[in-house]
Design an enzyme around this catalytic site. Structure first.
Site, PDB file in Angstrom:
ATOM      1  N   GLY A 185      45.322  52.647  51.532  1.00 25.78           N
ATOM      2  CA  GLY A 185      46.027  52.825  50.267  1.00 25.78           C
ATOM      3  C   GLY A 185      46.972  51.666  50.023  1.00 25.78           C
ATOM      4  O   GLY A 185      46.710  50.526  50.442  1.00 25.78           O
ATOM      5  N   SER A 186      48.090  51.959  49.397  1.00 25.77           N
ATOM      6  CA  SER A 186      49.001  50.880  48.984  1.00 25.77           C
ATOM      7  C   SER A 186      49.696  50.187  50.149  1.00 25.77           C
ATOM      8  O   SER A 186      50.330  49.150  49.951  1.00 25.77           O
ATOM      9  CB  SER A 186      50.080  51.440  48.058  1.00 25.77           C
ATOM     10  N   THR A 187      49.581  50.734  51.362  1.00 24.72           N
ATOM     11  CA  THR A 187      50.231  50.044  52.479  1.00 24.72           C
ATOM     12  C   THR A 187      49.577  48.691  52.736  1.00 24.72           C
ATOM     13  O   THR A 187      50.112  47.869  53.471  1.00 24.72           O
ATOM     14  CB  THR A 187      50.156  50.871  53.784  1.00 24.72           C
ATOM     15  N   LYS A 244      49.201  46.510  50.438  1.00 20.21           N
ATOM     16  CA  LYS A 244      49.691  45.558  49.427  1.00 20.21           C
ATOM     17  C   LYS A 244      50.551  44.419  49.987  1.00 20.21           C
ATOM     18  O   LYS A 244      50.381  43.267  49.562  1.00 20.21           O
ATOM     19  CB  LYS A 244      50.416  46.309  48.306  1.00 20.21           C
TER      20      LYS A 244
END
Lengths: 359, 620
Positions: free
Chosen positions: B324-326, B328
């Protein structure tokens, strides 16, 4: 060939095999602490193996010849599969899990390799010419290398022997044999550096087992004591103190001859060896009588390989050969080899049914 | 031409027959050799061997070594050996077995199961062998038997050492357990090294460091009587105890992590960035390894194995989750490396399209984030910025550089069975699915969805590498091994996996953005930063479990519990000089900031505040 293709049993060979199997039950019972479970399992295995023998015996030599390349090919593929699986999972793997039993492709190769080498040999008239011999070696070496990689040096050597015997029977000229023998002799010192430490240790132990009586020499010494103390007539069934008091390691499998020899003595051992000799010579006789060269070469190889098993095992137990994991054929407990051995005798039975003067 | 055929057959038969005769002679020679050897042993040397056999009362009995103890980094035992009384019987010396068992049953509890196993073993062993009747006697039972021992000839009370895991469920996945050696184990181990040893490490550290922990067996040379019973010991080679092992784990921190996860299924991995030492390695739910030592019953095992919560699975090591967004911050670093300016802005209308009128890739925020640069995109977790960035970088570039953080490969931690996660590439897709790579797949990979899968360990290791300025240290659990006899410790050295890759100014941008995730009002984890005496650099993540269609919106209340999003959180602190890096995954936990974030905060708080001040107390 318009001969009658009947199915008949060679009663002489069957008698020899049955004699060995019955002996096996007695010795396994004694070696296995009189455990009835062990005896039961061995009996089931014997029945299974004989069933396989009778089934194989109904196949005609012509069919064997036709199937040979496929059998060999399948065997090679399975060896590769096992090797691949061994690489992916860690450590050695020798079998394929079929669910109800574990199947060792190397066991199948014990039959498929001599079949394939014989197949190669009979494509041209015998005695085999140099190109044919070379092709035979190629066919032989590939599976042997795969089995060595497993790693299972013992089985690889036996497979190699079974193929070499075929080439020998095919009339490989004596000067090639001489050259090969010279090469082996020259390479032997090199081999000393290639083998593993423990293998080197086993060879050294052979010359002086007493240098390490509780370590490397333990097996050799204890089995020599068992055999030697058996004397002329043996200590009697179930009365071998070496065997019963747990001095002999692996006494129901690889070292079962020590138990037999302690309890039945020199006379017993001699009779057992004569039974083996009978089985081997009867097999060789069947080979000579076989209707075509392919069957002849194959049967000759099976007979001689069987004899090599016996010699290697008893040689190891009596301390004249280094310790290698070869069971005593048809006597040792367990071993997936029982089925492949009797499948081999099935081929011999088939050769007998179709021998060449039955037309 | 029939004539030729006949000639061939005859010549072939002649060749074979000639060779058979040679073979026959050789066989006779071999048989002769064997017979000669047998004759030598059994007739000529008979007297000598007969004497040896009669005197062969000296046998060799293996002595099992004491298994090494497993400690945490502070010397708290995680696996130890405790004495356990066993009742053992030599059937040979018992006159009336049924009567004996009746009488014994009055002193110590003998269950049907005990008796069944005992009778089976009696049947399988020689009469003079010692058979275990009962193990784990209570002190009271042991004492009661000891007083009455004179009445029971052939029965012995023995103290054996048994493995025990005092922390029970805590860190069970790391420590693992030992179990009885099975016939399958015997096929793969060197039997000589296990003579007299009944147990071996089956999972976890117990299995990985089996060779260290086991020790070496010793031998007693014993004299036996005619029945093979030991009369006296002549000499003995002592066994060498196994090495004690100190783990990098902090068992208190481990406990805090497990409690913080609470009822969530999930994992917490905490790493010391400068060395790669694993400080906590939690996977919930867990199980009690003590149940496995003497063989777990089939029913109990079935419960563990079939539970939908999969307690036996080491999620930290083998769980594969979309990051997921980790992902980014790592993507951001890739962007800067490729030359994209940190001030470059991307307009986020709440969705992203590759082509005009093409498929809409949604941002989690319906209205969009407006115009954002990299810093803002990380702080607010803007999806559109990273969709665009991923498309600019392309999957090949992403594959090459994300791999430098250890994604898609095993970290090499000292545990067996690690999963390598999945960092997709064109080659991977062609090999496994026989399909070309699509641009849209690059786009969603940019926000850690699609094919990308990471293990909690990989995520923690990558975070730790970021905290350590891009220098990735190999994560490890073995802090030191100790020779129990010499009381000498050998420390395990940290291993650097790469040299400097990232520019300092690029790292600074990403790190500042991660600090602002917790430290500014726009940050997705602003609540985590509240009241913190140290600065936390972090990133939230929320990973979709089920696919959401283009025009649908995800509403937590409407989705079945098992299909809720996974909550993820990565963090390190103190931000200026990182001492701990943490990755948290709470399965079906919903949003990363609200569920996984507080778990990470508790872990970091305990590590930096709960204990550190005590250790480094100021002398003033």
């Amino acid at each position: 060939m318009n001969g009658k293709k009947g199915f008949s049993i060679d009663w002489a060979l069957l008698t020899g095999l049955l004699a060995l199997s019955v002996t096996s039950l007695f010795v396994v019972y004694s070696a296995g602490d009189q455990n009835p479970d062990l005896l039961m399992r061995q009996s089931i295995r014997i029945v299974l193996a004989f069933t396989v023998m009778f089934l194989v015996a109904r196949i005609t030599p012509d069919q064997f010849l036709r199937w040979t390349p496929y059998l060999y090919g399948i065997g090679l593929i399975m060896l590769l599969v096992v090797l691949g699986a061994g690489v992916i999972g860690k450590g050695a793997q020798r079998w394929i899990d079929l669910g109800f039993m574990r199947f060792q492709p190397a066991e199948m190769m014990k039959l498929a390799v001599p079949m394939m080498v014989a197949w190669v040999m009979v494509r041209k008239p015998l005695p085999a010419s140099l190109p044919t011999v070379i092709l035979g070696f190629v066919v032989l070496v590939i599976p042997v290398i795969l089995v060595i990689k497993q790693p299972d040096l013992g089985t690889a050597i036996l497979i190699a022997a079974s193929g070499l015997v075929v080439i020998f029977f095919a009339g490989m000229s004596w000067w090639i044999i001489a050259v090969l023998a010279a090469l082996v002799a020259a390479a032997a010192p090199l081999g000393w550096f290639l083998i593993h430490d423990y293998q080197r240790q086993r060879i050294l132990t052979l010359f002086d087992p007493w240098s390490d009586p509780l370590g490397a020499g333990y097996h050799t010494i204890q089995s020599a004591i068992a055999v030697g103390s058996g004397g002329l007539y043996g200590k009697g069934w179930l009365n071998g103190s070496q065997s019963q008091l747990d001095f002999i390691p692996e006494r129901s499998t690889d070292f079962i001859f020590a138990v037999f020899s302690e309890e039945f003595g020199f006379m017993g051992s001699m009779i057992l060896l004569l039974v083996y000799l009978f089985v081997v010579s009867r097999s060789l006789y069947i080979a000579i009588e076989a209707k075509d060269s392919y069957t002849r070469l194959l049967c000759g190889s099976l007979a001689v390989t069987f004899a090599i098993y016996v010699f290697v095992n008893i040689g190891m137990v009596t301390g004249i050969l280094p310790i290698v994991g070869v069971p005593l054929p048809l006597i040792s407990y367990g071993g997936t080899s029982m089925v492949s051995l009797l499948a081999g005798f099935g081929i011999l039975m088939s050769a007998y049914s179709n021998r060449w003067f039955i037309r | 031409m029939p004539g030729l055929e006949i000639k061939d057959v005859f010549s072939e038969t002649r060749v074979f027959t000639a060779r058979s005769i040679v073979t026959g002679v050789l066989l006779l020679v071999l048989i002769g050799i064997l017979l000669a050897r047998l004759f030598y042993l059994q007739v000529i040397e008979y007297d000598r061997y007969s004497t040896l056999s009669k005197n062969n009362r000296i046998s060799v009995v293996p002595r099992a070594p004491v298994r090494g103890i497993i400690f945490d980094r502070n010397g708290i035992p995680l696996a130890r050996n405790i004495p356990s009384y066993t009742l053992e019987v030599v059937p040979d010396q018992v006159k009336d077995m049924d009567n004996l068992l009746d009488e014994l049953g009055k002193l110590v509890k003998l269950t049907e199961y005990d008796l069944k196993l005992f009778y089976r073993d009696v049947k399988r062993n020689a009469q003079f062998n010692t058979i275990i009747l009962r193990s784990r006697l209570t002190d009271v039972e042991a004492a009661r038997f000891a007083v009455n021992r004179y009445r029971f000839k052939g029965v012995d009370l023995r103290a054996r050492l048994e493995r025990n895991y005092p922390k029970k469920e805590s860190a069970a996945h790391v420590v693992g357990y030992v179990g009885r050696i099975s016939s399958r184990d015997l096929e793969r181990v060197d039997k000589e090294k296990y003579r007299g040893i009944n147990f071996l490490g089956k999972t976890g550290i117990e299995s990985y460091y089996e060779d260290l922990l086991r020790g070496e067996i010793g031998f007693d040379q014993v004299e036996t009587n005619a029945h093979g019973r030991v009369v006296r010991t002549i000499s003995s080679t002592p066994s060498v105890p196994g090495k004690n092992i100190y783990l990098t784990l902090d068992s208190e921190l481990q406990r805090v992590a497990e409690q913080a996860l609470g009822d969530f299924r999930g994992a917490v991995v905490a790493i010391k960035p400068s060395t790669g030492e694993i400080l906590a390695f939690a996977s919930t739910p867990s199980y009690d390894p003590n149940a496995f030592i003497n063989g777990i019953s089939t029913a109990d095992y079935a419960v563990l194995r079939d539970s939908p919560d999969k307690p036996l699975l080491n999620r930290a090591l083998r769980g594969r989750y979309p990051p997921g967004s980790t992902i980014k911050p790592f993507m951001g670093l890739l962007g800067l490396k490729s030359g994209i300016s940190p001030v470059k802005k991307t307009y986020c209308p709440g969705y992203y399209r590759l082509t005009k009128g093409g498929r809409k890739f949604r941002d989690w925020k319906r209205g969009g984030h407006g115009s954002v640069n990299l810093h803002d995109a990380i702080v607010q977790s803007c999806d559109v910025y990273f969709y665009d960035l991923a498309d600019r970088l392309g999957i090949d570039y992403m594959h090459e550089y994300l791999a430098l953080f250890g994604f898609g490969t095993k970290t090499g931690i000292d545990l067996n069975g690690e999963s390598s996660g999945l960092l997709p590439s064109r080659e991977w897709k062609r090999a496994t699915r026989n399909q070309p790579w699509y641009r849209g797949e690059t786009v969603i990979a940019g926000i850690g969805q699609g094919y990308v899968l990471v293990t909690p360990l990989q995520l923690a290791s990558a975070t730790s590498a970021l905290a350590n300025n891009g220098i990735r240290m190999k994560p490890y659990l073995l802090l030191s091994e100790e020779d129990a006899l010499l009381a000498r410790k050998k420390r395990n050295e940290p291993v650097k996996l790469n040299s400097k890759i990232w520019r300092d100014k690029d790292l600074a941008v990403v790190k500042q953005a991660m600090i602002d995730v917790t430290d500014t009002p726009q940050g997705t984890a602003r609540r985590i930063g509240i009241n913190s005496p140290y600065k936390i650099a972090a990133k939230t993540g929320t990973a979709q479990v089920i696919g959401i269609k283009e025009n649908e919106h995800y509403k937590e209340s409407e989705v079945a519990l098992r299909n809720r999003d996974h909550a993820l959180f990565i963090a390190y602190a103190p931000a200026e000089k990182p001492e701990i890096a943490v990755a948290v995954i709470a399965e079906n936990g919903g949003h990363g900031g609200s569920t996984a974030g507080p778990i990470a905060r508790k872990v970091i708080d305990f590590y930096l505040l709960g204990k550190k001040p005590k250790q480094k107390r100021d002398p003033s």
